[in-house]
Design a protein around this motif. Structure first.
Motif, PDB file in Angstrom:
ATOM      1  N   UNK A   8       0.828  -1.200   0.000  1.00 39.13           N
ATOM      2  CA  UNK A   8       0.000   0.000   0.000  1.00 39.13           C
ATOM      3  C   UNK A   8       0.866   1.255   0.000  1.00 39.13           C
ATOM      4  N   UNK A   9       1.948   1.219   0.744  1.00 38.88           N
ATOM      5  CA  UNK A   9       2.855   2.368   0.767  1.00 38.88           C
ATOM      6  C   UNK A   9       3.446   2.607  -0.618  1.00 38.88           C
ATOM      7  N   UNK A  10       3.879   1.539  -1.270  1.00 36.34           N
ATOM      8  CA  UNK A  10       4.415   1.656  -2.624  1.00 36.34           C
ATOM      9  C   UNK A  10       3.359   2.203  -3.584  1.00 36.34           C
ATOM     10  N   UNK A  11       2.132   1.730  -3.441  1.00 35.98           N
ATOM     11  CA  UNK A  11       1.049   2.187  -4.323  1.00 35.98           C
ATOM     12  C   UNK A  11       0.728   3.660  -4.111  1.00 35.98           C
ATOM     13  N   UNK A  12       0.714   4.098  -2.861  1.00 34.01           N
ATOM     14  CA  UNK A  12       0.436   5.505  -2.586  1.00 34.01           C
ATOM     15  C   UNK A  12       1.495   6.406  -3.213  1.00 34.01           C
ATOM     16  N   UNK A  13       2.715   5.920  -3.261  1.00 37.25           N
ATOM     17  CA  UNK A  13       3.788   6.673  -3.904  1.00 37.25           C
ATOM     18  C   UNK A  13       3.665   6.615  -5.426  1.00 37.25           C
ATOM     19  N   UNK A  14       3.446   5.410  -5.953  1.00 33.52           N
ATOM     20  CA  UNK A  14       3.428   5.229  -7.390  1.00 33.52           C
ATOM     21  C   UNK A  14       2.195   5.759  -8.080  1.00 33.52           C
ATOM     22  N   UNK A  15       1.024   5.582  -7.464  1.00 35.93           N
ATOM     23  CA  UNK A  15      -0.231   5.958  -8.100  1.00 35.93           C
ATOM     24  C   UNK A  15      -0.717   7.356  -7.712  1.00 35.93           C
ATOM     25  N   UNK A  16      -0.435   7.761  -6.473  1.00 44.31           N
ATOM     26  CA  UNK A  16      -0.929   9.052  -6.005  1.00 44.31           C
ATOM     27  C   UNK A  16       0.165  10.104  -5.885  1.00 44.31           C
ATOM     28  N   UNK A  17       1.418   9.677  -6.045  1.00 47.19           N
ATOM     29  CA  UNK A  17       2.510  10.633  -6.004  1.00 47.19           C
ATOM     30  C   UNK A  17       2.885  11.116  -4.613  1.00 47.19           C
ATOM     31  N   UNK A  58       4.897  11.347  -1.102  1.00 42.34           N
ATOM     32  CA  UNK A  58       6.275  11.123  -0.681  1.00 42.34           C
ATOM     33  C   UNK A  58       6.332   9.883   0.203  1.00 42.34           C
ATOM     34  N   UNK A  59       7.532   9.346   0.417  1.00 42.83           N
ATOM     35  CA  UNK A  59       7.682   8.184   1.287  1.00 42.83           C
ATOM     36  C   UNK A  59       7.132   8.497   2.675  1.00 42.83           C
ATOM     37  N   UNK A  60       7.486   9.648   3.207  1.00 43.58           N
ATOM     38  CA  UNK A  60       7.040  10.006   4.551  1.00 43.58           C
ATOM     39  C   UNK A  60       5.529  10.120   4.629  1.00 43.58           C
ATOM     40  N   UNK A 120       3.240   8.736   2.683  1.00 46.74           N
ATOM     41  CA  UNK A 120       2.616   7.423   2.506  1.00 46.74           C
ATOM     42  C   UNK A 120       2.714   6.602   3.778  1.00 46.74           C
ATOM     43  N   UNK A 121       3.896   6.582   4.386  1.00 44.47           N
ATOM     44  CA  UNK A 121       4.103   5.798   5.612  1.00 44.47           C
ATOM     45  C   UNK A 121       3.267   6.333   6.766  1.00 44.47           C
ATOM     46  N   UNK A 122       3.237   7.646   6.911  1.00 43.64           N
ATOM     47  CA  UNK A 122       2.483   8.245   8.009  1.00 43.64           C
ATOM     48  C   UNK A 122       0.991   7.948   7.868  1.00 43.64           C
ATOM     49  N   UNK A 123       0.476   8.008   6.641  1.00 41.44           N
ATOM     50  CA  UNK A 123      -0.941   7.717   6.438  1.00 41.44           C
ATOM     51  C   UNK A 123      -1.265   6.272   6.807  1.00 41.44           C
ATOM     52  N   UNK A 124      -0.458   5.348   6.312  1.00 38.51           N
ATOM     53  CA  UNK A 124      -0.749   3.928   6.539  1.00 38.51           C
ATOM     54  C   UNK A 124      -0.588   3.547   8.004  1.00 38.51           C
ATOM     55  N   UNK A 125       0.483   3.996   8.630  1.00 33.16           N
ATOM     56  CA  UNK A 125       0.764   3.595  10.011  1.00 33.16           C
ATOM     57  C   UNK A 125      -0.076   4.354  11.030  1.00 33.16           C
ATOM     58  N   UNK A 126      -0.207   5.663  10.838  1.00 32.49           N
ATOM     59  CA  UNK A 126      -0.872   6.492  11.857  1.00 32.49           C
ATOM     60  C   UNK A 126      -2.375   6.642  11.642  1.00 32.49           C
ATOM     61  N   UNK A 127      -2.847   6.382  10.428  1.00 32.40           N
ATOM     62  CA  UNK A 127      -4.284   6.512  10.175  1.00 32.40           C
ATOM     63  C   UNK A 127      -4.931   5.173   9.816  1.00 32.40           C
ATOM     64  N   UNK A 128      -4.497   4.573   8.727  1.00 31.06           N
ATOM     65  CA  UNK A 128      -5.145   3.342   8.257  1.00 31.06           C
ATOM     66  C   UNK A 128      -5.054   2.216   9.282  1.00 31.06           C
ATOM     67  N   UNK A 129      -3.846   1.934   9.767  1.00 31.93           N
ATOM     68  CA  UNK A 129      -3.683   0.855  10.740  1.00 31.93           C
ATOM     69  C   UNK A 129      -4.389   1.168  12.047  1.00 31.93           C
ATOM     70  N   UNK A 179      15.565   7.599  -3.575  1.00 28.11           N
ATOM     71  CA  UNK A 179      16.456   8.742  -3.376  1.00 28.11           C
ATOM     72  C   UNK A 179      17.284   8.596  -2.099  1.00 28.11           C
ATOM     73  N   UNK A 180      17.038   7.516  -1.351  1.00 27.85           N
ATOM     74  CA  UNK A 180      17.777   7.278  -0.123  1.00 27.85           C
ATOM     75  C   UNK A 180      17.145   7.870   1.114  1.00 27.85           C
ATOM     76  N   UNK A 181      15.930   8.406   0.984  1.00 30.47           N
ATOM     77  CA  UNK A 181      15.216   8.910   2.160  1.00 30.47           C
ATOM     78  C   UNK A 181      14.769   7.746   3.035  1.00 30.47           C
ATOM     79  N   UNK A 182      14.885   7.917   4.343  1.00 26.61           N
ATOM     80  CA  UNK A 182      14.515   6.871   5.293  1.00 26.61           C
ATOM     81  C   UNK A 182      13.378   7.362   6.181  1.00 26.61           C
ATOM     82  N   UNK A 183      12.383   6.491   6.394  1.00 26.42           N
ATOM     83  CA  UNK A 183      11.282   6.788   7.310  1.00 26.42           C
ATOM     84  C   UNK A 183      11.085   5.575   8.206  1.00 26.42           C
ATOM     85  N   UNK A 184      10.892   5.817   9.510  1.00 26.08           N
ATOM     86  CA  UNK A 184      10.749   4.726  10.479  1.00 26.08           C
ATOM     87  C   UNK A 184       9.568   4.999  11.411  1.00 26.08           C
TER      88      UNK A 184
END
Length: 306
Positions: free
Chosen positions: A238-247, A249-251, A253-262, A277-282
């Protein structure tokens, strides 16, 4: 710029419940795994090599719930799951319910590279490992008094439990994501699952798209938490799709999935991710997550608490 990130589980992790000695040991375990993967990248090796070696290091450390430190199932066995995925080729390998395999992540990679399959289960996966002469270990190698006490506590309460419940200090799933010098991404995840798990239960760790995913077009992701929710939410993909289909950012996409969807579903946990690009999100929505990252410039951190 090459980059690597690792995790050693998420959940209820409070400073007040971990001694200074325990914290030091966990931090050292994370440092060792980070260094194992970082060295591969610094030598010009692939992201796949980096994530495999980082996860192997965590599997070899009895503090983490994977490989040697795997928790006990209801059968009194160590039933382990792992997966790995290459962002360049989109090939993946996964195994579930294996016992006595020294390094499940390496068996997952063998499935990806030396078979025509993606996912092998239980005794069949073990037969494949024997054909390749991958190392096995006796039950005693995986035994610790701490893990056995966890099992007895869970059986007495007649429940399965995450390794990172408040009464425990050992943590759950381990994983790694990396970007190499050639711009290729990879992800790997490994776990012993839930203490006292029954009926051949399998969580998200070996499910490509749920607990592990990598695509050079977007990102690499490795998840940790209560697997049933991560499967239902197809978190990594889902994170990959949010980046690829909706454009996104990694941050974002991750924040939406982890902090809202889950959270909306009631799912607790976190993940590590790196983009092309080497950006890291945790991100995580639990009280803590054992995590670390480092890039080619030397930037990074080792953290446990929120």
């Amino acid at each position: 710029m090459f980059t690597i990130a690792i995790h050693g589980g998420s959940g209820t992790i409070n400073r007040s419940e971990i001694t200074a000695e325990q914290e030091k040991a966990f931090r050292q375990g994370l440092e060792d795994a980070l260094e194992a993967g970082y060295k591969e990248l610094a030598r010009g090796h692939s992201a796949l090599d980096a994530v495999e070696q980082a996860v192997r290091s965590l599997e070899d450390n009895e503090l983490f719930n994977a490989g040697r430190g795997a928790v006990f199932s209801a059968r009194g066995k160590h039933e382990m799951d792992a997966s790995i995925m290459c962002g360049r080729s989109q090939k993946a390998g996964a195994i579930a319910g294996v016992t006595n395999i020294q390094n499940p992540v390496s068996l997952a990679r063998a499935v990806m590279e030396q078979s025509e399959n993606v996912f092998l289960l239980g005794s069949g996966a073990e037969d494949f490992a024997r054909e390749l002469r991958l190392p096995f270990e006796p039950d005693a190698y995986f035994y610790t008094d701490f893990r056995f006490r966890q099992l007895k506590e869970a059986q007495k309460a007649n429940k399965t439990q995450l390794d990172h419940s408040k009464s425990n200090t050992g943590k759950g799933t381990v994983g790694a994501v990396a970007l190499d010098k050639d711009g290729n991404l990879a992800a790997a995840t490994s776990t012993g699952g839930l203490t006292n798990k029954k009926y051949g239960r399998v969580g998200d760790t070996p499910v490509i798209g749920a607990g592990t995913y990598a695509s050079n077009q977007t990102c690499a992701v490795s998840c940790t938490g209560y697997g049933e929710y991560f499967i239902r939410a197809v978190v990594a993909y889902d994170i990959s799709c949010l980046m690829g289909y909706k454009g996104l950012s990694l941050k974002a996409a991750c924040e939406y999935v982890v902090q809202e969807k889950l959270k909306t579903m009631g799912g607790e946990g976190g993940l590590i991710a790196v983009d092309r690009a080497g950006n890291v999100v945790l991100p995580f929505n639990s009280e803590g997550m054992y995590r670390a990252w480092r890039n080619e410039a030397g930037e990074g951190e080792v953290s446990i608490f929120a």
